[in-house]
Design a protein around this motif. Structure first.
Motif, PDB file in Angstrom:
ATOM      1  N   LEU A  36       0.811  -1.214   0.000  1.00 28.99           N
ATOM      2  CA  LEU A  36       0.000   0.000   0.000  1.00 28.99           C
ATOM      3  C   LEU A  36       0.848   1.269   0.000  1.00 28.99           C
ATOM      4  O   LEU A  36       0.495   2.260  -0.628  1.00 28.99           O
ATOM      5  CB  LEU A  36      -0.926   0.009   1.224  1.00 28.99           C
ATOM      6  N   THR A  37       1.957   1.237   0.719  1.00 29.20           N
ATOM      7  CA  THR A  37       2.715   2.474   0.898  1.00 29.20           C
ATOM      8  C   THR A  37       3.808   2.667  -0.144  1.00 29.20           C
ATOM      9  O   THR A  37       4.078   3.783  -0.558  1.00 29.20           O
ATOM     10  CB  THR A  37       3.361   2.507   2.294  1.00 29.20           C
ATOM     11  N   GLY A  38       4.447   1.573  -0.562  1.00 32.01           N
ATOM     12  CA  GLY A  38       5.488   1.710  -1.573  1.00 32.01           C
ATOM     13  C   GLY A  38       6.733   0.949  -1.202  1.00 32.01           C
ATOM     14  O   GLY A  38       6.821   0.353  -0.132  1.00 32.01           O
ATOM     15  N   ARG A  39       7.679   0.980  -2.129  1.00 31.68           N
ATOM     16  CA  ARG A  39       8.891   0.181  -1.971  1.00 31.68           C
ATOM     17  C   ARG A  39      10.051   0.849  -2.687  1.00 31.68           C
ATOM     18  O   ARG A  39       9.869   1.554  -3.657  1.00 31.68           O
ATOM     19  CB  ARG A  39       8.700  -1.168  -2.665  1.00 31.68           C
ATOM     20  N   TYR A  40      11.248   0.523  -2.220  1.00 31.56           N
ATOM     21  CA  TYR A  40      12.423   0.848  -3.005  1.00 31.56           C
ATOM     22  C   TYR A  40      12.608  -0.229  -4.061  1.00 31.56           C
ATOM     23  O   TYR A  40      12.583  -1.419  -3.760  1.00 31.56           O
ATOM     24  CB  TYR A  40      13.677   0.904  -2.128  1.00 31.56           C
ATOM     25  N   LEU A  41      12.784   0.167  -5.297  1.00 34.02           N
ATOM     26  CA  LEU A  41      13.078  -0.790  -6.363  1.00 34.02           C
ATOM     27  C   LEU A  41      14.456  -0.473  -6.903  1.00 34.02           C
ATOM     28  O   LEU A  41      14.855   0.685  -7.002  1.00 34.02           O
ATOM     29  CB  LEU A  41      12.041  -0.689  -7.477  1.00 34.02           C
ATOM     30  N   LEU A  42      15.185  -1.552  -7.226  1.00 31.48           N
ATOM     31  CA  LEU A  42      16.520  -1.397  -7.763  1.00 31.48           C
ATOM     32  C   LEU A  42      16.400  -1.228  -9.270  1.00 31.48           C
ATOM     33  O   LEU A  42      15.900  -2.108  -9.955  1.00 31.48           O
ATOM     34  CB  LEU A  42      17.327  -2.656  -7.419  1.00 31.48           C
ATOM     35  N   GLN A  43      16.818  -0.091  -9.781  1.00 32.20           N
ATOM     36  CA  GLN A  43      16.749   0.127 -11.231  1.00 32.20           C
ATOM     37  C   GLN A  43      18.020   0.809 -11.702  1.00 32.20           C
ATOM     38  O   GLN A  43      18.368   1.878 -11.205  1.00 32.20           O
ATOM     39  CB  GLN A  43      15.533   0.976 -11.585  1.00 32.20           C
ATOM     40  N   GLY A  44      18.692   0.167 -12.667  1.00 36.14           N
ATOM     41  CA  GLY A  44      19.920   0.751 -13.195  1.00 36.14           C
ATOM     42  C   GLY A  44      20.983   0.915 -12.131  1.00 36.14           C
ATOM     43  O   GLY A  44      21.739   1.879 -12.143  1.00 36.14           O
ATOM     44  N   GLY A  45      21.041  -0.014 -11.162  1.00 35.06           N
ATOM     45  CA  GLY A  45      22.064   0.042 -10.125  1.00 35.06           C
ATOM     46  C   GLY A  45      21.740   1.055  -9.042  1.00 35.06           C
ATOM     47  O   GLY A  45      22.485   1.229  -8.084  1.00 35.06           O
ATOM     48  N   GLU A  46      20.602   1.706  -9.167  1.00 37.08           N
ATOM     49  CA  GLU A  46      20.184   2.775  -8.241  1.00 37.08           C
ATOM     50  C   GLU A  46      18.853   2.352  -7.639  1.00 37.08           C
ATOM     51  O   GLU A  46      17.994   1.827  -8.329  1.00 37.08           O
ATOM     52  CB  GLU A  46      19.981   4.058  -9.066  1.00 37.08           C
ATOM     53  N   THR A  47      18.680   2.544  -6.332  1.00 36.85           N
ATOM     54  CA  THR A  47      17.362   2.257  -5.771  1.00 36.85           C
ATOM     55  C   THR A  47      16.495   3.497  -5.899  1.00 36.85           C
ATOM     56  O   THR A  47      16.927   4.613  -5.639  1.00 36.85           O
ATOM     57  CB  THR A  47      17.433   1.865  -4.281  1.00 36.85           C
ATOM     58  N   ARG A  48      15.249   3.273  -6.265  1.00 40.73           N
ATOM     59  CA  ARG A  48      14.322   4.367  -6.451  1.00 40.73           C
ATOM     60  C   ARG A  48      13.059   4.028  -5.674  1.00 40.73           C
ATOM     61  O   ARG A  48      12.579   2.908  -5.715  1.00 40.73           O
ATOM     62  CB  ARG A  48      13.988   4.492  -7.944  1.00 40.73           C
ATOM     63  N   TRP A  49      12.549   4.966  -4.929  1.00 41.76           N
ATOM     64  CA  TRP A  49      11.314   4.760  -4.191  1.00 41.76           C
ATOM     65  C   TRP A  49      10.125   4.843  -5.139  1.00 41.76           C
ATOM     66  O   TRP A  49      10.040   5.791  -5.939  1.00 41.76           O
ATOM     67  CB  TRP A  49      11.162   5.821  -3.103  1.00 41.76           C
ATOM     68  N   VAL A  50       9.213   3.868  -5.057  1.00 40.20           N
ATOM     69  CA  VAL A  50       7.991   3.906  -5.865  1.00 40.20           C
ATOM     70  C   VAL A  50       6.795   3.905  -4.924  1.00 40.20           C
ATOM     71  O   VAL A  50       6.598   2.959  -4.155  1.00 40.20           O
ATOM     72  CB  VAL A  50       7.930   2.692  -6.821  1.00 40.20           C
ATOM     73  N   ASP A  51       6.017   4.974  -4.956  1.00 35.79           N
ATOM     74  CA  ASP A  51       4.835   5.081  -4.104  1.00 35.79           C
ATOM     75  C   ASP A  51       3.840   3.963  -4.394  1.00 35.79           C
ATOM     76  O   ASP A  51       3.590   3.626  -5.555  1.00 35.79           O
ATOM     77  CB  ASP A  51       4.104   6.412  -4.375  1.00 35.79           C
ATOM     78  N   GLY A  52       3.250   3.395  -3.337  1.00 36.68           N
ATOM     79  CA  GLY A  52       2.119   2.501  -3.507  1.00 36.68           C
ATOM     80  C   GLY A  52       0.842   3.305  -3.666  1.00 36.68           C
ATOM     81  O   GLY A  52       0.839   4.540  -3.548  1.00 36.68           O
TER      82      GLY A  52
END
Lengths: 271, 271, 271, 271, 271, 271
Positions: D78-94
C-alpha cells in the motif's frame, strides 16, 4: 590471533583422542571405512559417540568435519554457498563438500534434526555411486576412497516428525552405543578430570543408580560428560554434595520431587 | 554523542555492580569459570540472575555480552553476519563471537526461547573442544581460557515446544535461583530506591504474602525489580497505595478479582 | 509539498493536545518519566490512551514516536535498517532508536501484537541499564534521562498466543484506563465535534446504555472516538438517527439482532 | 501502446460512472468526505460497492485508487517500496501513498483479507492526526483535506481469523449495502447489457427467487453483475436457458442438486 | 537449437488442434470472447479442457498463454518481475501480462491451487474496467478487445482451503465439462493413437465400466488421456493386458484390491 | 582434481550397469521411451528402481539426470536459476532443463516429497505438447524425441499431505516394482559383494523371513542393498552374526523387542 585455526588443521593437529573400546565398534567402523560404506551410530546423550568418531578419525589419519544438526540445517549448510565478497561472488565449500574433496570423515551429529533437503545430498553419497552433486557450481564430485560419512541420532527421544525415512536408514551400516561399562567409565572420568580413580569409582557407581531412575521421572540418564564435570569440580576443591548438585541433579531435571530423589541417592553414597 | 558507547566498553567501565550473595553461587560461578565449564542458571522472573551475572563478570574482570533470546533469534544473530556496506561486504561479529575473540562472558538470557539452530554453536563450545566454527568466514575459533558461556531460563513457564533438549542441558553445570531471603532483599531494595531500610522491610514482607498467591491466580510472583519500582515511587513522594497499585498489582494481572485480592493484601499492610 | 513533515517536527509543532484527566494518571506518568521507569497502559479501544500519551509528551516537552504494533512488526522495524541507496547502504534509524538518540517518548500501541523479537530491544531498555544495542551498526546506545518507553494493550481481547510474558510485564509500572466519566466525556465530545454541550450529554448518556450491552453481544463498547464522529455528523446537519446508525451501530456489529438492539436503544433516546 | 494508461489518468478521464442511489448512501459518503472521516462499506458480493465508490470519486472530482486485498497483501504493497533500477534504488509510491500525496480516494476492497501489518498504516490515518508515516523514506505525510480512505468487506463470509479488530473498526463511519431494489436493478441491468427493460425485469424477478435460496444451499445469492452477464449473452442472441445456465447456475454452485434446483426456478420463469 | 521456440510463436504456429464438440461449448466460448466476459471451466482430470482451450484459441486466431497453477503460484508469477541482468534490472512480463499486451487468451489451469494474491490481478481484469495494474512498473494496462481470461478447476477434489471465493467466482461465465460421449471419445482415441477405430471402441466401453467404479474406491475415473496412452502402446505392439495394466490400472490406484478389481474388468473385456 | 566429473559425463562414461530383469519392465520402459510417454515407477525402498533406471539409460544411450526429491525441492531446483557471478547474473540450467536440452532421461526419485510447484513443470512436459517453459529466461523448450521423464515413489509410506494429485498421476504410464525373486537377488548380491553364490543364497533366504515380519513391527522389509552390505562385510572377514546385526537388524529398527526378533531369525539361519 593465536586461537584461530582452520577446520582441517583442527583435524590433523590432534593426537589420538583417548577412547576406551567396549565391543567390536572399532573393527566395525574400520571395516565400514575400508568397504566405503556409510555408518549410522545410535545411542543416548553424552555416551561417547562424538569422542569415538574423533578417535577413529585420528586413528585412520583422516581429517574430521563435525556438524551438529538442528531444525534449520539445510543441504546448503552442508555443501556450500556462494558468498558476495568485494562485489564478486565466491563459492565457499560446506563441511561435507570439504570432506569429499579432501578425503575425510564427515560426521552429522543428530542427523534427524536436520531439514529434509539433506536427503538430496545423502542419497547419492550413500549408494554405490558415492556422488556429491553441487548444482550451484555445476560440479559432480565423486567421493574418493578415503571419504566416509557417519551420522548419529538418539533413539531415546525421537518423535514422529523427526525420524529417518526407511529409504534413508537402509543406506547405512548401523550400530548401537550405550554408556561404557563401569571400569571403562572410571578410567575415562579419572583421566579427563584428574580425580583419583577410586573416587571416580564411587561416582560411577552413583551414576548406575541415577540411570536406573530414567524413564520414570527422568528423560535421560546422567551422561559420562556430567560425571567428568562433577569429578572436575571435586578435584578443584568443591564440596562433593555441592559439586554433585550442580552437575548430577540440576542439569537433569527442574522438578523438585525428582531433584530430591536424585539428591537422596547422592547423599546415600556420599553423605 | 555522549550517550553512545561500544558493547565491550560497557562491560569494562562499570564498577562492580551491587550483588548480595545468598548461598554458594559466587563460588560455583567462579569454579565453573576457572575449569572452563559452561553454566546454566534457572529461576523465576526478576530474581536477580542478570544482576548476578553482571556482578561476576565485573568481579572476574571480563567483558560481558548479554543477549535476550526470543522466538526469532538464530545462530547468525549470535555469531555474526556479512553486511553490505559501500558496495563491499564486511563481516560483523555477533555478541557470542566477540566474547570468544576477546575472552569475555556471553550470557544468553532465556535461552529456551531461541531458535533451534543455536545448538549448532552451543554444542561445539560446550564440549572439551570449546570451538566456535564460523562457516561463513571459514574460521574455526578456539575459545580462550577466559571465555565463559552462561545461559538461563525460567522453569516456571516452559512449555513443550520450548525446552532444552537433554543433549544440550547435559553440557552445563547448573544451579537454581530464587528470590533472595528477606534481609538481603531489603538491602537490595533500599540501596536501589533510596527508600529507608525499615520502609523497605514492610514492602518485602508484603512481597512474601503476594508471592504466596502464585499458582492459584498469578502466573508469577512479584519480582524484586517491582519492589524497587514501588520503593522508588514512594521515595519520590507518591502515596503508598498509588505506588503499590501501579507496581505490585497492575503489572501482575489483568483480572479484576485477582487485582482486588492483591490490593486487599496491600491495604492490610499499609492501609 | 506543504503537507510533508518530519516525524520529530510533528511532535514539537503541536500545541498541548486537549486531555481531561480522570484520576492520578498525569502524576503517575510524570513520576515514571522523572524516575526513568517504563510505563504500561491497559484499557479498551478508543478510551483515550493515545491522546493521553500525546498530551503528556507535549506537556513534558518531548518529541513523541508512536508505533501501532501488528503481527509482523519486528525488532528491526523499531530499531532501524540498512537501506541500499545509490549503490551505498545507509543506516536508517527506526522510531525507537530515534526516541533514544533524541531523548523522546516512544509509544508502542498494542504491544502484544508485535513479534517476539521486540523483547530483545525492550529488555535491556527496561532494566537499570537502559541500553539499546544496535547489533547491525555495532552501537550500544545509553538512553538519556529524557527518554521514556510507553507501551499499551487492551486486556479485553488478548488471547493465549498474544500476551506479554511475565518477564516482560514485570519490567513496567502499569495503570488501567477506562472510558472517561460522563462530564469529562461530554466536554471531550463537544470540544472535538463543535456540537453543543447539551446535545453531547445526550450522546454520552446513550453511550452508557450501549456500553452496558458489551460482553453479551458486543465485543467492545462504543468508543469516545465514535461519539465524536456521531456528534460531528450531527453538527454537519445529518439527521440524528442516520448519524447514529453510521457511527454507533454499523461500526460495532454485523449481526442484525444486535444492530436492532442498538438501534432501539438509540430511538429510545432520540426517536 | 494505446491501451496503457497511468493509474491517476484512469481516475480523471472517466465520466461519471452510472450509479442509481437507493438510500442516503451518497449523502453519507459526501459528509464523511467533507468531515475527513474514513468510511467502511459492508455488503455482499457484486451488489455495487465498487461501482458506488467509483461514482462518488468522479462526483467529488477526486482520483480513485482501488486495491483488491488478499492474504498476502502487506503494508508495503500500500505504501510503496524501493526498487533497484539501473544500479540505483528508487522509491515507488504505492496506491495509498499516491492517494495521500495527490489528494484522492483510496479504496481497499475486502480489507479483512489483508495481512495484519496494514493496521500500522490505517491507524494513524484514521485518527485525528491523519498521518501516513513512511518509515523507509523517513517521510511523515499529513493527509490533505481532499484525501479519503474507504474500506469494504463482506460480513457474509468472514471467519474467525479474518475480521477487523474492534480497535480498527471503531475508527470508521460505516454503512451496509444490499442488492438494489427491483426497479433500480432493472435499470442497471438494461443499461449495462443493452437488453430491453421488460426482459431485464424478468431476470430481476428471477434473481429474487434465486437469492431466497441463499443460506440453505448457496453461499451467496446471485449478484447484479451476473444478471448483467446473463442479459448480455441473451442480447447477443444466445438462447435464454443456455445463457442462464452459464451465468446464474454454474457460477453459483458445483453441487448437482443445487444446480438442478436453480435450473428449475429458471425454467419456471422462462421455460 | 531447433527445439527452442518462444511462447507466442508456439501459439501461432499450431494448426487447429483437433477437438470434437459435445454441446454448445464452442458457441459459449466464442460469445464470452466476443462480449469480453471471462470464462470458468469446471470438470474432471483429463476430460479435454486444455485441449478445448487450445482449439478455441487457434480457431479465434489468438495466441494462448497456459499456466498450470499450484500452491506457490503468486500474482508476480502471472504479471512479471524485475530480474537483475548485467547489473541492470529489467522487467520481464509474466504470461498474463503478455496476453494482455498482445491481445491473447490466458488460461489458468486449476486456478484454485494458486495463492490468494492472484485475486488482486483477477478482480480488476474481470469487471467492466478490464484493467491489469502493474504496481511494480507503475503501468495500468487496459485489456484490448481480443484479450480473454479463462480459468478452470476440478470440482471433484476441491477442499475447504482450496476453493474460489464467491466474490471471485461470480465474475465468470461458467460451464461444466465431462468425459466426451462414447462415439466422440472413440474418434479422439483413434486419431491420437493411430489404433483402429473398432479397437478403440472396445477401450472406450471398458472406460465406461471403470469410470463407474469412481467414488467407491477410485478418486478419479480413467481419463481420455490414459485411453490414448493405452491405445498408443497397443498400436506399438504391446500385449493388450500389459498395456492396460500400465495405463488403466497402475496410474489409478496403489491399492491391491482396487487394482485387482480394475484388472478383472479389463480381463472381462479383453481376456 | 581427478574425482571431479560433470553431470552429463557421468551418464555417458558408465558401462551398462548390471540389472537382472524380472518381468516386462525393460520392454515397457523402452516402449514408453519410444512413444514419448512419461513413466511412473512404484515400489519399496531399495528394491532396485534407481538401478533399473540407470540400466535403461545406459542401454538406450541417453544421459541420466537423477534428482532425490525432498520437502523443500522447488520447480526452480529442477529448471534452473540466475546466479550472480562477477557482478553479472548468469542462468544455470537445472537437471530437468539439461535433460530437455541435451535429450536425456530425467529421473525424479520420490517425487511426492517435492513441493507442489513442480507440477508447473511436469504438466506441460507430460501432455502432448512436451514443453518446458522457462519463465525466467523467456524460453519455451520443446522436448526432443530422446527426452524422457521418469518419476518414482514408494506407495508404502505415503500420507495424506504427500501424494500425487490424480491430475498429475494420470499423465504417466505406470508400473509396480518389488524385491527381485530369490535367484535373481542372489546373483545381484553375489555380484555386488564378491561373496560366493551359495553363501548369498542363505542371506536371500533369510531376507524372505525378515520381510515377512513387515507390517507387524517393521515399517519396511530389508532391502537388497542391505543384503549387499551384509555380504560385503562377511566377505571382508567379519563374523556373520556381527555383520548381520550391523546391516540387517540395526538399520531396520530401534525397538529392542523387534531387534531381538530379527536377531533370533538370523541365529536360526546362521547360529
Amino acid at each position: 590471533m593465536s586461537h584461530i585455526a582452520t577446520a582441517s588443521a583442527q583435524a590433523f593437529k590432534q593426537e589420538l583422542p583417548y577412547y576406551e573400546p567396549v565391543g567390536n565398534e572399532c573393527a566395525l567402523f574400520e571395516q565400514a571405512y575400508r568397504q566405503r560404506l556409510p555408518l549410522l551410530l545410535k545411542g543416548p546423550t553424552g555416551c561417547g559417540k562424538t569422542r569415538f568418531v574423533s578417535h577413529m578419525a585420528a586413528k585412520l589419519g583422516r581429517p574430521l568435519f563435525t556438524v551438529s544438526c538442528h531444525d534449520d540445517l539445510t543441504a546448503a549448510d552442508l555443501t556450500g554457498r556462494y558468498l558476495l565478497q568485494g562485489g564478486e561472488t565466491r563459492w565457499v565449500d560446506g563441511p561435507l563438500t570439504r570432506a569429499v574433496r579432501e578425503g575425510g570423515i564427515c560426521y552429522l551429529d543428530e542427523v534427524v534434526e536436520a531439514r529434509k533437503d539433506v536427503t538430496v545430498v545423502l542419497h547419492p553419497l550413500t549408494d554405490d555411486r558415492r556422488l556429491l552433486p553441487l548444482e550451484r557450481t555445476g560440479e559432480l564430485l565423486e567421493a574418493p576412497d578415503d571419504f566416509m560419512l557417519v551420522v548419529s541420532y538418539n533413539p531415546g527421544y525421537q518423535h514422529i516428525l523427526k525420524s529417518l525415512k526407511p529409504s534413508t536408514r537402509q543406506r547405512f551400516v548401523a550400530m548401537s552405543f550405550d554408556f561404557p561399562p563401569p571400569r571403562v567409565e572410571c578410567e575415562i572420568v579419572a583421566r579427563e578430570s584428574g580425580l583419583a580413580f577410586e573416587r571416580c569409582a564411587a561416582l560411577v557407581n552413583l551414576a548406575a543408580s541415577l540411570r536406573a531412575m530414567k524413564g520414570q521421572d527422568l528423560e535421560e540418564g546422567v551422561s559420562t560428560r556430567l560425571l567428568v564435570y562433577c569429578a572436575t569440580l571435586i578435584n578443584a576443591g568443591m564440596p562433593i554434595l555441592d559439586a554433585a548438585c550442580a552437575t548430577l541433579v540440576e542439569p537433569l531435571s527442574d522438578d523438585q520431587d525428582v531433584q530430591q530423589g536424585l539428591m537422596e541417592a547422592i547423599k546415600a553414597t556420599f553423605g
